[in-house]
Design an enzyme around this catalytic site. Structure first.
Site, PDB file in Angstrom:
ATOM      1  N   PRO A 147       0.843  -1.205   0.000  1.00 34.32           N
ATOM      2  CA  PRO A 147       0.000   0.000   0.000  1.00 34.32           C
ATOM      3  C   PRO A 147       0.872   1.246   0.000  1.00 34.32           C
ATOM      4  CG  PRO A 147       0.147  -0.886   2.200  1.00 34.32           C
ATOM      5  CD  PRO A 147       0.822  -1.880   1.303  1.00 34.32           C
ATOM      6  N   GLU A 148       0.388   2.296  -0.609  1.00 38.37           N
ATOM      7  CA  GLU A 148       1.081   3.572  -0.523  1.00 38.37           C
ATOM      8  C   GLU A 148       0.433   4.405   0.576  1.00 38.37           C
ATOM      9  OE1 GLU A 148       2.180   5.474  -4.117  1.00 38.37           O
ATOM     10  OE2 GLU A 148       2.281   3.614  -5.259  1.00 38.37           O
ATOM     11  N   ARG A 207       0.569 -13.901   3.480  1.00 37.07           N
ATOM     12  CA  ARG A 207       1.982 -14.222   3.288  1.00 37.07           C
ATOM     13  C   ARG A 207       2.820 -14.116   4.567  1.00 37.07           C
ATOM     14  NH1 ARG A 207       3.922 -11.846  -2.596  1.00 37.07           N
ATOM     15  NH2 ARG A 207       2.213 -12.708  -3.835  1.00 37.07           N
TER      16      ARG A 207
END
Length: 282
Positions: free
Chosen positions: A2-3, A120
């Protein structure tokens, strides 16, 4: 990953769900996803949520902080009368919680629950005090965010990296925090600068225009709920619409430039896919 605008929209959404709630108990389903002593946060009230760069900082009334890194596939899910999901979207948004990817969750005093899912296992929660935060390697190395950076400091940073491509300089989180690939391309377009130009070749007016552009395009993304692309969604499970409504060049190769009508092209700069207008970026 995400930014900054995506993490900011996650922060704003979760503020409505969990601020003021007491953490009754902590459940750790994956040891690597939780750092610190869970008993330190049990019985504590969540006072506010902050953000530094791409990290969420959940502040507690005993002056401890839960630092949350979502990394690539992290999710924050609040399960109450309605479900609020933030982060990487998959079927687990709709599954019974805790789900197959739940790594940590807490029971809150109003009978609701906050879940941290991470397919993950790259993300984590970390319980930290003020000294931990002050010495944390990730936080201490972050530069100022665009809104907090003075024009003369931004100019000085560019001059310090005079031989670097401008895109490489603004993607470096040590130089300026929170600028990712989307907003680097959009900021360069706003300023009319080719992303691979050397920082030392820019003048002060261009520098000021670039900083202004970074602030404007990132704020527009926050206001629209983030870019999300195919991976990140807002805290209510809906997608942001920055790319559809506001992005001028990113992911628009082959289209006409909205400013001059020239073709938008794609190349690689600083190891990243880079979008630009061949007509109005010099």
């Amino acid at each position: 990953m995400p930014e900054l605008p995506e993490v900011e929209t996650i922060k704003r959404g979760l503020e409505k769900c969990i601020v003021g709630r007491k953490i009754n108990s902590v459940h750790i389903l994956c040891e690597k996803s939780f750092r610190g002593k869970p008993e330190l946060i049990e019985g504590q009230v969540i006072s506010r949520i902050d953000r530094r760069g791409k990290a969420l900082l959940i502040r507690l009334e005993n002056n401890l902080t839960i630092m949350v890194h979502l990394r690539m596939t992290g999710q924050m899910i609040h399960d109450g009368l309605e479900r609020f999901a933030a982060g990487h979207p998959d079927e687990s948004f709709h599954e019974k919680m805790p789900g197959r990817f739940t790594r940590v969750y807490v029971d809150l005093d109003d009978g609701t629950h906050l879940f941290f899912n991470d397919m993950r296992k790259f993300g984590f929660w970390s319980v930290m005090d003020d000294l931990d935060l002050a010495s944390d390697k990730f936080l201490t190395k972050l530069g100022a965010e665009p809104w907090d950076m003075k024009a003369e400091d931004f100019w000085g940073m560019l001059q310090k990296h005079s031989n670097s491509p401008v895109k490489a300089a603004i993607l470096d989180q040590h130089n300026i925090a929170g600028v990712g690939n989307i907003y680097a391309d959009e900021g360069c377009f706003y300023a009319g600068i080719l992303p691979w130009r050397k920082c030392g070749d820019m003048d002060r007016e261009e520098s000021d225009k670039l900083l202004e552009g970074l602030c404007k395009v990132m704020q527009a993304s926050i206001d629209s709920g983030g870019s999300t692309m195919k991976d990140y969604v807002k805290a209510d499970g809906t997608r942001g619409n920055y790319l559809e409504k506001f992005a001028q060049v990113f992911r628009r190769e082959g289209c006409e430039c909205p400013r001059c009508g020239s073709e938008i092209l794609k190349t690689r700069t600083a190891g990243r896919g880079t979008h630009y207008c061949k007509g109005c970026q010099k």
